[in-house]
Design a protein around this motif. Sequence first.
Motif, mmCIF file in Angstrom:
data_model
loop_
_atom_site.group_PDB
_atom_site.id
_atom_site.type_symbol
_atom_site.label_atom_id
_atom_site.label_comp_id
_atom_site.label_asym_id
_atom_site.label_seq_id
_atom_site.Cartn_x
_atom_site.Cartn_y
_atom_site.Cartn_z
ATOM 1 N N LYS A 1 6.266 6.554 5.614
ATOM 2 C CA LYS A 1 6.782 5.478 4.768
ATOM 3 C C LYS A 1 6.330 5.668 3.324
ATOM 4 O O LYS A 1 7.119 5.530 2.378
ATOM 5 C CB LYS A 1 6.308 4.130 5.303
ATOM 6 N N HIS A 2 5.060 6.003 3.153
ATOM 7 C CA HIS A 2 4.514 6.255 1.821
ATOM 8 C C HIS A 2 5.242 7.418 1.151
ATOM 9 O O HIS A 2 5.603 7.360 -0.036
ATOM 10 C CB HIS A 2 3.018 6.552 1.923
ATOM 11 N N TYR A 3 5.492 8.488 1.907
ATOM 12 C CA TYR A 3 6.141 9.668 1.344
ATOM 13 C C TYR A 3 7.552 9.346 0.865
ATOM 14 O O TYR A 3 7.971 9.788 -0.218
ATOM 15 C CB TYR A 3 6.183 10.777 2.396
ATOM 16 N N GLU A 4 8.310 8.556 1.645
ATOM 17 C CA GLU A 4 9.667 8.195 1.249
ATOM 18 C C GLU A 4 9.674 7.345 -0.021
ATOM 19 O O GLU A 4 10.530 7.513 -0.893
ATOM 20 C CB GLU A 4 10.370 7.457 2.391
ATOM 21 N N LEU B 1 0.827 -1.210 0.000
ATOM 22 C CA LEU B 1 0.000 0.000 0.000
ATOM 23 C C LEU B 1 0.863 1.263 0.000
ATOM 24 O O LEU B 1 0.510 2.267 -0.628
ATOM 25 C CB LEU B 1 -0.927 0.002 1.216
ATOM 26 N N ALA B 2 1.997 1.218 0.706
ATOM 27 C CA ALA B 2 2.857 2.398 0.801
ATOM 28 C C ALA B 2 3.467 2.791 -0.533
ATOM 29 O O ALA B 2 3.949 3.921 -0.696
ATOM 30 C CB ALA B 2 3.967 2.153 1.827
ATOM 31 N N ARG B 3 3.477 1.893 -1.492
ATOM 32 C CA ARG B 3 4.063 2.171 -2.805
ATOM 33 C C ARG B 3 3.046 2.708 -3.816
ATOM 34 O O ARG B 3 3.408 3.046 -4.944
ATOM 35 C CB ARG B 3 4.706 0.898 -3.366
ATOM 36 N N LEU B 4 1.778 2.783 -3.427
ATOM 37 C CA LEU B 4 0.727 3.178 -4.364
ATOM 38 C C LEU B 4 0.571 4.695 -4.419
ATOM 39 O O LEU B 4 0.848 5.394 -3.432
ATOM 40 C CB LEU B 4 -0.602 2.549 -3.955
#
Length: 444
Positions: A46-49, A15-18
Motif C-alpha cells: 500500500k505504501h509503495y503504491e 502512515l502509508a503516505r509518509l
Amino acid sequence: MEACKLPMDTLIDILARLPVKSLMRFKSVCKFFYDLIKNNHQFMDKHYEFRKGKSHCAVIEFEPASTVPQPLPNYLFNLIYKESECDDVICIYLDLPNSNTRFVKCCDGMLCLILCRGDLVRSDIGHIISPDIIFDVLVLNPFTREVKVLPFIKVPDKPPNIQRLEIQFGFGLSNNMTWKVIMLLSFEDANRKIDSHEIVMVCSQVGDLWSWRKIDVALDSLYLGSLFDTRDFYLKGKYYWQSIKGHLVWFDIDDEVFGKIERPSNVKGLDFYTVMSECIVVVTVQLPCTENEVCNEIWVMDENNNNISWNKQTSIFSSRDMLEYFDPIGFWDPSGHFLVVSGHMERRYTNSNYYYPDYHDEELYFKDGFGPNLISIDLKTHEKKTIFTSQERISTLTIGLNPAGHVQVCSERSVNQIQEWNDINILWDMASYFRTFHESLKLL
C-alpha cells in the motif's frame, strides 16, 4: 496506541503516505508501528503504491571515459529522488562494493547488485577464454539501508572451441508474487563459425531458501549474445532486454518463457526503449528538424489482443551545435517528466603520437564546472529544470564488506561533486542509462 483516537484504518492510511525516512523513525514509537512498518507486506504494498505517484525517482549509470586512470568502477551509479510537492532533489552517489559491481537492476524500490569476484572488468566479459567467474548477488533497499545476500553463481564451463561469452541479468517479480534473478549466458565462437550455446539460469525462493537452477526454454533464434549490457527494464511481470538489432526480448517471470517484440517499422532511428505510465515507449536518435535544431521523437506502444502498434506522442528539440551536449535517457515519473544529460562541451587537443609530434587529436570534454547536468523536461509544457549540477554537494551511501565478509551499509558522508567530475571527465561518446525507481519499505 491506546491513547490514539483515530480509527485504525485511518491511521494506517496516513502512515502509508509518509516517506520512508519518516517511517524509519516511527518504528521506535511502539511495537505496533514496528511490526506494521517492518513486517506487514500488505502495508508495504500500500505504501509503495502511494509513493509511486508521490515522488520521482531514478537510478542512473554513467560510464567514465576510457582515458580515466585505473582502477575505477566500470560505471558510476547515482540515485536521484524528488518529492512532487517541492523543488528539492536529493542526489545520492551509490558507492558500491569493491568497484566490482557489474550490473544494477531495479524493481519495487529494491536494487539487485551483481558483483564479479576478482579484477575482471566489464569489457573483459565479452572476450573470455577460460570463464572461471563467480558473481555475488545482493539485494539492497537504499531507503531503509537494508541488504540481503542471495546465493552466488559460478559461470558454467564453456563448451569446446568457444572463446566468447556474453552475460546479461534481470531482476523482477512474477504475477504470483515470486521474486527471481535471471542470468542469460551466450557462449560463442570468436570467429562466428560455430552456433552459439545459450544457457538460462534462474535464482528464486523455495520456502526459506534461495537457489540457482538451470531452466530449459525454447529460445527460437533470440540470440541472447546480441543484447545490450544496459537498456533493460522490468514491467508487469516481465523482464525486457533490448537487442542490438532493435527488437525487445522478454522473459515472463511467471511462466519462465521467452518472447520477442519486433522493432517498430514506422519509427526511424530507434535509440532505446523505456517505460512511461506503465507503457513501453521508444526514443529515437536525434533527427534533423530545422536548420538549427534536431529532435528526439517519443513513440508509445499500444498492445490490443496481441496486436502491437506504435503511436508518436511528442518530440524533444535541441540544438544542432555539437558543443551543446544533449542526451535523453528516460522518464522518471508517471506524469511524463523526461530526463536528459546535458552540458557545455569544449574541444581539447592532445598529442600522443610519437612518430607524428605535430599531429593533435581533437576530443570533446565538458567544461570544468559546467556539467554534465541532469535536466528534467515536462513533456506537456516543455519546461526544463536543472536537477543537479557539478557544483552541488551530494550524500554518499557506501556499501562494503566488513572483516567477516558480511555486507554492511556505512553511514552517509558529504562529498563535493565538482571534484568528481573534474577527476572523471566524461567524453562525448559516454554511455549513460537510466532505470525508473520508487522508494519502498520492501526487501524481498
